[in-house]
Structure formats: structure tokens, C-alpha cells
Design an enzyme around this catalytic site. Structure first.
Site, short mmCIF file in Angstrom:
data_model
loop_
_atom_site.label_atom_id
_atom_site.label_comp_id
_atom_site.label_asym_id
_atom_site.label_seq_id
_atom_site.Cartn_x
_atom_site.Cartn_y
_atom_site.Cartn_z
N HIS A 187 0.87 -1.20 0.00
CA HIS A 187 0.00 0.00 0.00
C HIS A 187 0.90 1.24 0.00
O HIS A 187 1.79 1.37 -0.85
CB HIS A 187 -0.95 -0.10 1.21
CG HIS A 187 -2.08 0.87 1.24
ND1 HIS A 187 -2.45 1.65 0.17
CD2 HIS A 187 -2.94 1.23 2.25
CE1 HIS A 187 -3.48 2.41 0.50
NE2 HIS A 187 -3.80 2.18 1.77
N ARG A 226 -3.30 9.94 -10.93
CA ARG A 226 -2.44 10.60 -9.94
C ARG A 226 -0.98 10.53 -10.37
O ARG A 226 -0.18 11.40 -10.07
CB ARG A 226 -2.64 9.94 -8.55
CG ARG A 226 -4.07 10.01 -8.05
CD ARG A 226 -4.29 9.19 -6.79
NE ARG A 226 -3.98 7.78 -6.99
CZ ARG A 226 -3.93 6.87 -6.03
NH1 ARG A 226 -4.16 7.22 -4.77
NH2 ARG A 226 -3.66 5.61 -6.30
N ASP A 249 2.31 5.83 -6.39
CA ASP A 249 3.58 5.77 -5.66
C ASP A 249 4.79 5.72 -6.57
O ASP A 249 5.92 5.93 -6.13
CB ASP A 249 3.56 4.55 -4.74
CG ASP A 249 2.44 4.64 -3.72
OD1 ASP A 249 2.30 5.71 -3.12
OD2 ASP A 249 1.71 3.66 -3.54
N1 HAX Z 1 5.17 -6.62 -9.73
C1 HAX Z 1 5.17 -7.98 -9.77
N2 HAX Z 1 4.09 -8.74 -9.63
C2 HAX Z 1 2.93 -8.11 -9.49
C3 HAX Z 1 2.81 -6.71 -9.49
C4 HAX Z 1 4.01 -5.96 -9.59
N3 HAX Z 1 4.01 -4.63 -9.55
N4 HAX Z 1 1.52 -6.37 -9.32
C5 HAX Z 1 0.83 -7.52 -9.22
N5 HAX Z 1 1.66 -8.56 -9.31
C6 HAX Z 1 1.35 -9.98 -9.16
C7 HAX Z 1 0.71 -10.19 -7.78
O1 HAX Z 1 1.70 -10.28 -6.76
C8 HAX Z 1 -0.06 -11.45 -8.01
O2 HAX Z 1 0.87 -12.53 -7.97
P1 HAX Z 1 0.45 -13.95 -7.30
O3 HAX Z 1 -0.62 -14.49 -8.18
O4 HAX Z 1 1.72 -14.72 -7.31
O5 HAX Z 1 -0.04 -13.65 -5.91
C9 HAX Z 1 -0.52 -11.30 -9.46
O6 HAX Z 1 0.35 -10.34 -10.07
C10 HAX Z 1 -1.95 -10.81 -9.61
O7 HAX Z 1 -2.08 -9.61 -8.88
P2 HAX Z 1 -3.15 -8.50 -9.30
O8 HAX Z 1 -4.51 -9.13 -9.23
O9 HAX Z 1 -2.77 -7.84 -10.56
O10 HAX Z 1 -2.97 -7.40 -8.16
P3 HAX Z 1 -3.50 -7.43 -6.66
O11 HAX Z 1 -4.84 -6.78 -6.65
O12 HAX Z 1 -3.40 -8.76 -6.05
O13 HAX Z 1 -2.44 -6.49 -5.94
C11 HAX Z 1 -1.02 -4.61 -5.70
C12 HAX Z 1 -2.39 -5.10 -6.16
C13 HAX Z 1 -1.01 -3.09 -5.73
C14 HAX Z 1 -0.81 -5.06 -4.27
C15 HAX Z 1 0.07 -5.18 -6.63
O14 HAX Z 1 -0.11 -4.70 -7.93
C16 HAX Z 1 1.49 -4.88 -6.15
O15 HAX Z 1 2.01 -5.61 -5.31
N6 HAX Z 1 2.12 -3.77 -6.66
C17 HAX Z 1 3.41 -3.35 -6.20
C18 HAX Z 1 3.31 -2.62 -4.88
C19 HAX Z 1 2.66 -1.27 -5.07
O16 HAX Z 1 3.02 -0.49 -5.94
N7 HAX Z 1 1.72 -0.95 -4.19
C20 HAX Z 1 1.02 0.34 -4.21
C21 HAX Z 1 -0.36 0.24 -4.82
C22 HAX Z 1 -1.10 1.55 -4.81
C23 HAX Z 1 -1.41 1.98 -3.43
O17 HAX Z 1 -2.14 1.37 -2.67
N8 HAX Z 1 -0.77 3.01 -3.00
O18 HAX Z 1 -0.83 3.35 -1.73
#
Ligand code: HAX
Length: 444
Positions: free
Chosen positions: A278, A336, A382
Site C-alpha cells: 500500500h 495521480r 507511488d
Molecule cells: N510486480 C510484480 N508482480 C505483481 C505486481 C508488480 N508490480 N503487481 C501484481 N503482481 C502480481 C501479484 O503479486 C499477483 O501474484 P500472485 O498471483 O503470485 O499472488 C498477481 O500479479 C496478480 O495480482 P493482481 O490481481 O494484478 O494485483 P492485486 O490486486 O493482487 O495487488 C497490488 C495489487 C497493488 C498489491 C500489486 O499490484 C502490487 O504488489 N504492486 C506493487 C506494490 C505497489 O506499488 N503498491 C502500491 C499500490 C497503490 C497503493 O495502494 N498506494 O498506496
């Protein structure tokens, strides 16, 4: 402010009966209708897209991005008063956004100025908080310090007192509004103290008169640059709210639903913001770029499309995420991100780190698409915020999530205000076990 213009308290007091009636009508008219179905994947997979939260202040569309009370970010830039009054003369003021989030109305310049003054008058910390922050061990994460400090301010909660004095439910909104404004007012004081004690000389700057919320915050942090003030205004506006299901807003709403006061509620929400999936992702992005640069520097290579691609695959093959990319709801580049990119193009087009972030943006969506896992290969908020701060010499990146937290309090607490004004119930969804799911379907 002219006498003709109603104050924030008056506007809200007038709105509450109509909003209560609207909710009553909603329940009567649609209460027994089905709003989507829950699959077992959604039950196990973090409730994606399950419509089970009522949240008024903002709404997120997977393609278009966030709207605050119906307004997109470009619309807010056109409509909300700036430091100079005229919306066209600069970034929107967070004070104006708070007014909008609370009332659904675009405030006038005078109403915005009144809120700036009101927040200033509420900003003093209880006496025990500053010595406590100064006594925190060196190296305690700034987000940990932030949530402890907000909890410590809870001795001032007017809602806690009103509840225990027997205030009727219909009047909860009054002390909750007091606490909401008090917390938002105190956040910059707390955050600046944490910054100056963790990274600088412990001396917090003294903002001069006539400054808005963001510029005062910048002076307290030790920054005195009009462009940085503009960045802070934009930053605090765009990070404030992202509908109700994100972990920080949802946690604040959940804890508030137990009738824990706004201090305890937002502090809980900000603990969620401190997770790397997050809000902490803004810190992780800068860490990733630093590691990228260090990795290729030792090999005498420059950072370019090829080296970024190589480093991205190393990250993915090590089963780690690319911070700043992907989103649980969005399926396009985050607006954003886009508005921060516009800021960079205007104020720092030749900044070397901005060029790195832009090059990452050129290659990363294809890499993540090829990787084949993430549903959204585009950057989120972010991905861009750190590089803007870095440009102005604000390089202590494990502090960045605190700035996000100062902003998130505006959105999450505006909703807590309405939760209590509308008498929203304790949140308590149903959980099930593996046994329950198997039995449920097998018996069918
Ligand atoms: N890099 C690598 N793998 C990623 C990814 C990334 N940036 N984003 C998603 N995936 C992976 C997930 O880990 C998941 O893998 P598993 O099946 O092995 O568990 C798969 O792709 C499917 O995920 P998704 O359905 O696309 O995304 P989620 O809803 O599960 O997760 C997240 C959303 C934001 C947590 C995810 O995209 C992520 O971890 N991003 C990187 C961290 C990040 O930038 N977080 C900030 C998000 C915005 C926010 O809240 N800001 O505050």
C-alpha cells in the site's frame, strides 16, 4: 469571511437531515435488491470488487481513476481555490479539498481561507506528545512514530469524552467533526517533528503568518521554496482519498464503526498505509531505483532501457514485486501518476531521476505484460511521488509514506464524519472456513 457565506459547521448541520433521508430511502427502495454476486475466488482473494462498503467521499473507476465527490483531478485543478485564490493561478489547496470532501460543495476563496485559519487554531499538540516523539529510539520507522503520536494525541478526543458523557447518537457528528478537524490540523505538526528529529537537527521551523496549510507544513519541515509549496499542495490533494476499499481508508472506517474515536481510527488506518503493498510503496520505489543505479554503477553501466529491463527481470525472477506498478482496482495508468508527471514536465523536465522514472514507464508495462501475472501493468501514484520530492532535496525516502498519511487523514476522516452523522452500523462481514465452502456447494 462575509456574513452571507455559511461556515463549515453550518453547511454540514444543514446537510445532515437530507443525507439521512437519502440513506433511508436507499434502504427502503433498494434494500432487498442484490448488488453483485460473491464468488469463492473473491471470498479467498481479498474481496476484489465485492460491493459491501458504503463510502461517500470518493469513487474509483478502473479505467478513469479517482473522482472526489464526483470531480476528477483535472476538474479539481480547474475549480478549487489555489494559494492565490484563483483556481487557475496554482495547485488546488488541500483545505479546499477537505471542504469538498466533507460537504460535496466547492468552497469559495473566503470559505477556504476560513478553514485554513480554523486548522491553524487547532494545530497545537498536547504537551506530552513532543517529548515523546523526541524520546523515540533512533531508527524507529517514521510511520511507526506517526501512528504512535496520533494515538498519544487521543487524550484530546472530544468524541471519546462526549460518548462517555452520554451524548445521544444523533449528536455524535458534532464531536466527531471537532476531532476530524483537530487531527487534520495536528498532522503537519507531528509529521514535521518526526522529520526534524529523525533526519535533521530536531528544530521545527516556524511558519510565518498568512501561509496556507501546505506552505506552513513545508516551513515546519525546513523547506522554503514556492515551487515545493505547490508540489506539497498537489501531493496532499491527490493522496487524500481513493474510495473506501483500500486498506487505509477501509481500516479507518472499520475501526470507526466500533465507535472508537477519530484519533484511534485514523491511527489504525495509517498502520495499514505503512504496508509495502500500500502506501509504503512510495518508499520502496526510491529504494528500487537506488538499488538499480548502484547495481549498474559498479559495472560502469548507465541506467537506460536495457539496464532497467535487466534489473526488472532480476526483481521478478527473485519473486518480488515491482513497486509502484499494478493496482487492485485500476486497469490504466493512474491519473495521480499522470498529474505528477505533468508537474515534473513543468518544473523539472531535465531532472536526471525524472528521466529514469520516465524510462521505467516506457519499458515496465511491456515487461509486466510479458511476465503475465499482474492484471494492471501500469504505474500507480507511488511510482512518481518520490522523484518529485527528491528533486527539492527531500531525499529521506523512508519518510515519504508519512506525507501520504498526512493527506490520507483528510479523506478517511471526512468519511468517518459522515459515518457517524448517518449512524452507520458496526462493520461485521461474515467469514467462512474451507469446510463451510465445501459443504455449501457439495450439499447443493
Ligand atoms: N510486480 C510484480 N508482480 C505483481 C505486481 C508488480 N508490480 N503487481 C501484481 N503482481 C502480481 C501479484 O503479486 C499477483 O501474484 P500472485 O498471483 O503470485 O499472488 C498477481 O500479479 C496478480 O495480482 P493482481 O490481481 O494484478 O494485483 P492485486 O490486486 O493482487 O495487488 C497490488 C495489487 C497493488 C498489491 C500489486 O499490484 C502490487 O504488489 N504492486 C506493487 C506494490 C505497489 O506499488 N503498491 C502500491 C499500490 C497503490 C497503493 O495502494 N498506494 O498506496
Amino acid at each position: 469571511m462575509s456574513n452571507a457565506e455559511p461556515s463549515l459547521h453550518e453547511v454540514l448541520a444543514n446537510q445532515i437531515p437530507a443525507k439521512q433521508a437519502e440513506l433511508k430511502e436507499l434502504k427502503e427502495k433498494y434494500g432487498d435488491k442484490v448488488l453483485g454476486n460473491v464468488t469463492v475466488d473473491q471470498c479467498i482473494g481479498g474481496g476484489r470488487d465485492v460491493k459491501s462498503l458504503y463510502y461517500e467521499t470518493s469513487l474509483l473507476d478502473s479505467e478513469e481513476g479517482i473522482r472526489f465527490r464526483g470531480y476528477s483531478i483535472p476538474e479539481l485543478e480547474d475549480l478549487l481555490p489555489s494559494f492565490k485564490g484563483d483556481p487557475k493561478a496554482g495547485a488546488p489547496l488541500p483545505e479546499a479539498l477537505i471542504w469538498l470532501l466533507l460537504t460535496s460543495e466547492i468552497p469559495s476563496v473566503a470559505q477556504t481561507a476560513q478553514l485554513t485559519e480554523e486548522l491553524r487554531s487547532r494545530s497545537k499538540l498536547p504537551a506530552h506528545v513532543e517529548p515523546m516523539i523526541r524520546a523515540f529510539p533512533k531508527g524507529m520507522h517514521p510511520m511507526t512514530q506517526l501512528t504512535i503520536a496520533i494515538n498519544a494525541c487521543q487524550t484530546e478526543s472530544k468524541f471519546y469524552k462526549a460518548y462517555h458523557d452520554g451524548t445521544p447518537k444523533t449528536d455524535y457528528w458534532k464531536p466527531v467533526l471537532e476531532d476530524t478537524l483537530d487531527v487534520i490540523a495536528k498532522m503537519p505538526e507531528i509529521a514535521a517533528l518526526i522529520y526534524r528529529c529523525s533526519f535533521k537537527d530536531g528544530i521545527v521551523g516556524k511558519p510565518g503568518p498568512g501561509l496556507d496549510y501546505s506552505a506552513s507544513f513545508c516551513r515546519m519541515l525546513g523547506y522554503d521554496n514556492p515551487d515545493f509549496d505547490e508540489l506539497m499542495r498537489l501531493y496532499l490533494v491527490i493522496h487524500s482519498d481513493h474510495e473506501g476499499g483500500n486498506a487505509s481508508a477501509h481500516t479507518t472506517h472499520l475501526v470507526g464503526s466500533t465507535l472508537a474515536d477519530p484519533y484511534l481510527s485514523i491511527s489504525a488506518g495509517l498502520n495499514a498505509l505503512a504496508g509495502p503493498l500500500h502506501g509504503l510503496a512510495n518508499q520502496e520505489v526510491l529504494g528500487w531505483i537506488q538499488d538499480l543505479e548502484a547495481n549498474f554503477k559498479k559495472e560502469g553501466k548507465e541506467v537506460n532501457r536495457d539496464t532497467i529491463t535487466e534489473f526488472a527481470w532480476d526483481t521478478l525472477n527473485a519473486k518480488k514485486v515491482i513497486p509502484g506498478y499494478g493496482h487492485a482496482v485500476l486497469r490504466k495508468t493512474d491519473p495521480r501518476y499522470e498529474c505528477q508527471r505533468q508537474f515534473a514536465l513543468k518544473y523539472m523536465p531535465d531532472d536526471p531521476l525524472f528521466k529514469v522514472v520516465s524510462t521505467i514507464y516506457e519499458v515496465m508495462p511491456d515487461i509486466l505484460t510479458q511476465h503475465g501475472k499482474t492484471k494492471n501493468p501500469y504505474p500507480n501514484v507511488d511510482s512518481h511521488s518520490g522523484v518529485l520530492l527528491w528533486h527539492y532535496g527531500f531525499t529521506e525516502y523512508n519518510y515519504y509514506t508519512v506525507l501520504f498519511g498526512v493527506s490520507r487523514a483528510m479523506g478517511a476522516l471526512s468519511q468517518v464524519f459522515w459515518d457517524r452523522a448517518l449512524g452507520m452500523p458496526l462493520e461485521r462481514p461474515k467469514s467462512v472456513t474451507a469446510e463451510y465452502i465445501k459443504k455449501y456447494f457439495d450439499e447443493k
